[in-house]
Design an enzyme around this catalytic site. Sequence first.
Site, PDB file in Angstrom:
ATOM      1  N   GLU A  49      -9.212 -10.107  -8.197  1.00 29.64           N
ATOM      2  CA  GLU A  49      -8.263  -8.992  -8.044  1.00 29.64           C
ATOM      3  C   GLU A  49      -7.141  -9.053  -9.082  1.00 29.64           C
ATOM      4  O   GLU A  49      -6.706  -8.025  -9.599  1.00 29.64           O
ATOM      5  CB  GLU A  49      -7.695  -9.000  -6.611  1.00 29.64           C
ATOM      6  CG  GLU A  49      -8.755  -8.623  -5.574  1.00 29.64           C
ATOM      7  CD  GLU A  49      -8.326  -8.877  -4.128  1.00 29.64           C
ATOM      8  OE1 GLU A  49      -7.164  -9.282  -3.889  1.00 29.64           O
ATOM      9  OE2 GLU A  49      -9.167  -8.661  -3.229  1.00 29.64           O
ATOM     10  N   HIS A  61      -1.711  -5.311   1.309  1.00 32.72           N
ATOM     11  CA  HIS A  61      -2.963  -6.018   1.042  1.00 32.72           C
ATOM     12  C   HIS A  61      -2.686  -7.442   0.586  1.00 32.72           C
ATOM     13  O   HIS A  61      -1.699  -7.695  -0.104  1.00 32.72           O
ATOM     14  CB  HIS A  61      -3.748  -5.290  -0.065  1.00 32.72           C
ATOM     15  CG  HIS A  61      -4.873  -6.123  -0.631  1.00 32.72           C
ATOM     16  ND1 HIS A  61      -6.095  -6.225  -0.028  1.00 32.72           N
ATOM     17  CD2 HIS A  61      -4.924  -6.934  -1.724  1.00 32.72           C
ATOM     18  CE1 HIS A  61      -6.870  -7.051  -0.730  1.00 32.72           C
ATOM     19  NE2 HIS A  61      -6.183  -7.490  -1.763  1.00 32.72           N
ATOM     20  N   ASN A  70      -1.930  -0.255   7.404  1.00 31.15           N
ATOM     21  CA  ASN A  70      -1.394  -1.608   7.635  1.00 31.15           C
ATOM     22  C   ASN A  70      -0.525  -2.135   6.490  1.00 31.15           C
ATOM     23  O   ASN A  70      -0.328  -3.338   6.351  1.00 31.15           O
ATOM     24  CB  ASN A  70      -2.522  -2.579   8.022  1.00 31.15           C
ATOM     25  CG  ASN A  70      -3.598  -2.699   6.969  1.00 31.15           C
ATOM     26  OD1 ASN A  70      -3.484  -2.115   5.894  1.00 31.15           O
ATOM     27  ND2 ASN A  70      -4.623  -3.463   7.252  1.00 31.15           N
ATOM     28  N   TYR A 119     -12.076  -2.397  -3.598  1.00 35.58           N
ATOM     29  CA  TYR A 119     -12.664  -2.519  -2.264  1.00 35.58           C
ATOM     30  C   TYR A 119     -14.194  -2.439  -2.297  1.00 35.58           C
ATOM     31  O   TYR A 119     -14.803  -2.038  -1.294  1.00 35.58           O
ATOM     32  CB  TYR A 119     -12.093  -1.436  -1.345  1.00 35.58           C
ATOM     33  CG  TYR A 119     -10.718  -1.770  -0.781  1.00 35.58           C
ATOM     34  CD1 TYR A 119     -10.479  -2.977  -0.116  1.00 35.58           C
ATOM     35  CD2 TYR A 119      -9.661  -0.867  -0.889  1.00 35.58           C
ATOM     36  CE1 TYR A 119      -9.223  -3.282   0.403  1.00 35.58           C
ATOM     37  CE2 TYR A 119      -8.396  -1.162  -0.358  1.00 35.58           C
ATOM     38  CZ  TYR A 119      -8.195  -2.374   0.291  1.00 35.58           C
ATOM     39  OH  TYR A 119      -6.959  -2.673   0.824  1.00 35.58           O
ATOM     40  N   LYS A 169       0.835  -1.195   0.000  1.00 34.99           N
ATOM     41  CA  LYS A 169       0.000   0.000   0.000  1.00 34.99           C
ATOM     42  C   LYS A 169       0.879   1.258   0.000  1.00 34.99           C
ATOM     43  O   LYS A 169       2.096   1.169   0.208  1.00 34.99           O
ATOM     44  CB  LYS A 169      -0.921  -0.043   1.226  1.00 34.99           C
ATOM     45  CG  LYS A 169      -1.915  -1.232   1.203  1.00 34.99           C
ATOM     46  CD  LYS A 169      -2.812  -1.221   2.431  1.00 34.99           C
ATOM     47  CE  LYS A 169      -3.849  -2.328   2.361  1.00 34.99           C
ATOM     48  NZ  LYS A 169      -4.806  -2.274   3.504  1.00 34.99           N
TER      49      LYS A 169
HETATM   50  P1  IDP Z   1      -7.761  -7.140   5.080  1.00 36.20           P
HETATM   51  O1  IDP Z   1      -6.937  -6.090   4.378  1.00 36.20           O
HETATM   52  O2  IDP Z   1      -7.019  -7.751   6.238  1.00 36.20           O
HETATM   53  O3  IDP Z   1      -8.329  -8.179   4.143  1.00 36.20           O
HETATM   54  P2  IDP Z   1     -10.430  -5.955   5.162  1.00 36.20           P
HETATM   55  O4  IDP Z   1     -11.451  -6.210   6.214  1.00 36.20           O
HETATM   56  O5  IDP Z   1     -10.636  -6.571   3.817  1.00 36.20           O
HETATM   57  O6  IDP Z   1      -8.999  -6.389   5.768  1.00 36.20           O
HETATM   58  O7  IDP Z   1     -10.295  -4.386   5.011  1.00 36.20           O
HETATM   59  C1  IDP Z   1      -9.566  -3.836   3.947  1.00 36.20           C
HETATM   60  C2  IDP Z   1      -8.709  -2.705   4.466  1.00 36.20           C
HETATM   61  O8  IDP Z   1      -9.543  -1.664   4.960  1.00 36.20           O
HETATM   62  C3  IDP Z   1      -7.797  -3.054   5.638  1.00 36.20           C
HETATM   63  O9  IDP Z   1      -6.586  -3.672   5.242  1.00 36.20           O
HETATM   64  C4  IDP Z   1      -7.562  -1.687   6.251  1.00 36.20           C
HETATM   65  O10 IDP Z   1      -6.593  -0.958   5.511  1.00 36.20           O
HETATM   66  C5  IDP Z   1      -8.906  -1.023   6.039  1.00 36.20           C
HETATM   67  N1  IDP Z   1      -9.752  -1.149   7.230  1.00 36.20           N
HETATM   68  C6  IDP Z   1     -10.425  -2.251   7.645  1.00 36.20           C
HETATM   69  N2  IDP Z   1     -11.082  -2.020   8.794  1.00 36.20           N
HETATM   70  C7  IDP Z   1     -10.817  -0.730   9.107  1.00 36.20           C
HETATM   71  C8  IDP Z   1     -11.212   0.126  10.195  1.00 36.20           C
HETATM   72  O11 IDP Z   1     -11.940  -0.262  11.103  1.00 36.20           O
HETATM   73  N3  IDP Z   1     -10.730   1.402  10.162  1.00 36.20           N
HETATM   74  C9  IDP Z   1      -9.916   1.867   9.169  1.00 36.20           C
HETATM   75  N4  IDP Z   1      -9.532   1.105   8.138  1.00 36.20           N
HETATM   76  C10 IDP Z   1      -9.962  -0.179   8.109  1.00 36.20           C
HETATM   77 MG    MG Z   2      -9.735  -7.983   2.611  1.00 39.52          MG
END
Ligand code: IDP
Ligand code: MG
Length: 159
Positions: free
Chosen positions: A137, A126, A123, A60, A20
Amino acid sequence: RGGLVEFSNDVLSRLYIMVKPDGVQRGLVGEIIKRFESKGFKLIALKLTAPGKAHLEKHYADLKEKKFFPGLIEYMTSGPVVAMVWAGKNVVKSGRVLLGETNPLTSAPGTIRGDFAIDIGRNICHGSDAVESAEHEIALWFPEGVAQYDRAVDAWIYE
Ligand code: IDP
Ligand code: MG
């Protein structure tokens, strides 16, 4: 062993991984590639790209009702990302383990997010969550297709 004919969880499959914008800015591209590479997975596509809002909204799409969605799209379009595809046995499940949990604070040390990140909204990397979403994807990020090649070292990685 070069051809990936089956795409179920236990056999050869493909995973979409994306460093990212924060991971790129923080100089973690090499570190993330290294973990998949040294595990033994095969790199079949790689590019630095900054495709814009509409593309990230597609990527997304399943999260569009979440209240963090606008912030997520802003974050993901704040700079270039490094998109890649890795292939190997059980690569989706295994890749999610290498990645760690969505929240870096609860991710185990030794995982990418556990070692290099703190906040859920920063984080750094992805990874697709299932074989089906990975294929979706890969089609979205690599419409030009991915490489297919044999690796002599596979004989030393797979029994
Ligand atoms: P993942 O990346 O571990 O698959 P997902 O639930 O698919 O997690 O969410 C996609 C991305 O959205 C996450 O990697 C993170 O960057 C962001 N995200 C998810 N939950 C939150 C939140 O509660 N606050 C802010 N960003 C979030
Ligand atoms: Mg995800």
